[in-house]
Design a protein around this motif. Sequence first.
Motif, PDB file in Angstrom:
ATOM      1  N   ARG A  18      -6.593   2.396   3.025  1.00 19.13           N
ATOM      2  CA  ARG A  18      -6.845   2.591   1.588  1.00 19.13           C
ATOM      3  C   ARG A  18      -8.239   2.078   1.229  1.00 19.13           C
ATOM      4  NH1 ARG A  18      -3.522   6.573   0.267  1.00 19.13           N
ATOM      5  NH2 ARG A  18      -1.352   6.070   0.770  1.00 19.13           N
ATOM      6  N   CYS A  19      -8.633   0.967   1.852  1.00 21.48           N
ATOM      7  CA  CYS A  19      -9.990   0.475   1.651  1.00 21.48           C
ATOM      8  C   CYS A  19     -10.999   1.434   2.281  1.00 21.48           C
ATOM      9  CB  CYS A  19     -10.145  -0.916   2.254  1.00 21.48           C
ATOM     10  SG  CYS A  19      -9.156  -2.198   1.469  1.00 21.48           S
ATOM     11  N   VAL A  22     -12.095   4.243   0.123  1.00 21.12           N
ATOM     12  CA  VAL A  22     -13.128   3.905  -0.854  1.00 21.12           C
ATOM     13  C   VAL A  22     -14.509   3.963  -0.208  1.00 21.12           C
ATOM     14  CG1 VAL A  22     -13.994   2.106  -2.406  1.00 21.12           C
ATOM     15  CG2 VAL A  22     -11.539   2.509  -2.205  1.00 21.12           C
ATOM     16  N   TYR A 110     -16.670  -5.641   6.382  1.00 16.58           N
ATOM     17  CA  TYR A 110     -15.579  -5.905   5.440  1.00 16.58           C
ATOM     18  C   TYR A 110     -14.384  -6.317   6.287  1.00 16.58           C
ATOM     19  CZ  TYR A 110     -12.603  -5.411   1.309  1.00 16.58           C
ATOM     20  OH  TYR A 110     -11.756  -5.660   0.253  1.00 16.58           O
ATOM     21  N   HIS A 183     -11.990  -8.425  -3.390  1.00 15.87           N
ATOM     22  CA  HIS A 183     -10.590  -8.065  -3.170  1.00 15.87           C
ATOM     23  C   HIS A 183     -10.436  -6.560  -2.955  1.00 15.87           C
ATOM     24  CE1 HIS A 183      -9.330 -12.102  -4.122  1.00 15.87           C
ATOM     25  NE2 HIS A 183     -10.009 -12.066  -5.250  1.00 15.87           N
ATOM     26  N   PRO A 184      -9.439  -6.149  -2.169  1.00 19.14           N
ATOM     27  CA  PRO A 184      -9.207  -4.721  -1.936  1.00 19.14           C
ATOM     28  C   PRO A 184      -8.903  -3.985  -3.241  1.00 19.14           C
ATOM     29  CG  PRO A 184      -8.010  -6.036  -0.336  1.00 19.14           C
ATOM     30  CD  PRO A 184      -8.536  -6.990  -1.371  1.00 19.14           C
ATOM     31  N   PRO A 185      -9.195  -2.696  -3.278  1.00 24.14           N
ATOM     32  CA  PRO A 185      -8.981  -1.906  -4.497  1.00 24.14           C
ATOM     33  C   PRO A 185      -7.506  -1.542  -4.666  1.00 24.14           C
ATOM     34  CG  PRO A 185      -9.846  -0.524  -2.759  1.00 24.14           C
ATOM     35  CD  PRO A 185      -9.816  -1.915  -2.204  1.00 24.14           C
ATOM     36  N   ASP A 187      -4.608  -0.467  -7.568  1.00 23.30           N
ATOM     37  CA  ASP A 187      -4.364  -0.030  -8.943  1.00 23.30           C
ATOM     38  C   ASP A 187      -3.147  -0.775  -9.486  1.00 23.30           C
ATOM     39  OD1 ASP A 187      -4.122   1.217 -11.345  1.00 23.30           O
ATOM     40  OD2 ASP A 187      -3.557   3.180 -10.538  1.00 23.30           O
ATOM     41  N   CYS A 188      -3.387  -1.950 -10.026  1.00 27.76           N
ATOM     42  CA  CYS A 188      -2.270  -2.785 -10.509  1.00 27.76           C
ATOM     43  C   CYS A 188      -1.508  -2.115 -11.644  1.00 27.76           C
ATOM     44  CB  CYS A 188      -2.792  -4.144 -10.960  1.00 27.76           C
ATOM     45  SG  CYS A 188      -3.504  -5.126  -9.615  1.00 27.76           S
TER      46      CYS A 188
END
Length: 236
Positions: A18-19, A22, A110, A183-185, A187-188
């Motif tokens: 997922r990172c 990006v 990273y 911090h990793p992205p 979507d809270c």
Amino acid sequence: MRVAIVHDWLTGMRGGERCLEVFCRLFPDADLYTLLHVPGSVSPTIERHRIRTSFVQSLPDAPKRYRSYLPLFPWAVSRWDFTGYDLVLSSSHCVAKGVRAVRPGRHLSYCYTPVRYAWDLYDDYFGPGRAGLVTRLAAGPLMAYLRHWDRKSSAGVDRFVAISHCVADRIRRHYGRESQVIHPPVDCAAFTVSRSPGDYDLVVSALVPYKRVDLAISAANRLKRRLVVVGTGPDL
């Protein structure tokens, strides 16, 4: 800039991938280097990049048994030539950060963690009850070699970025390097906490030792709670 992105392996979509998505959006023209790629296992955002693999790709039954080839991973990443790249961006939890940029190119790593089974979580993978006697005997010298290589190769990173303060502390302890935390992205806003719990608990995880799904199972058994486990992995 001419950019190369390095990711350990492409065999499924988990947090690291997922990172990576990006990074692929940030650098849509970057070349993507990885030890092993299982076509169709990752998102179209990643798949549309030029993907360059190592010789691990052609080893017997590599898509299923690639973890067995761990001793070859440091050699595999050392064979890549990054001449002509302005930036090498490694997305690393294993050996990806061990690549070297060719000057005047720069290497930004990273880091999800220093190799967890060689450092902090050695016992979770190779302790009594976790692995057979032969595996434990072989793991000792192999992990000693991997720790030596891991520490030494960290010198080839110009700048470390950690996913958390916990990982930044590991980088400091194991590599003697400082890192910035990004911090990793996540979507809270896509998640909410239910105010009316259901009649079961849920675990969604890769089934590998360090995730400690066994603790969730033990707790559910003691509490007589139904537990639904979603995931695949060696501990299935």
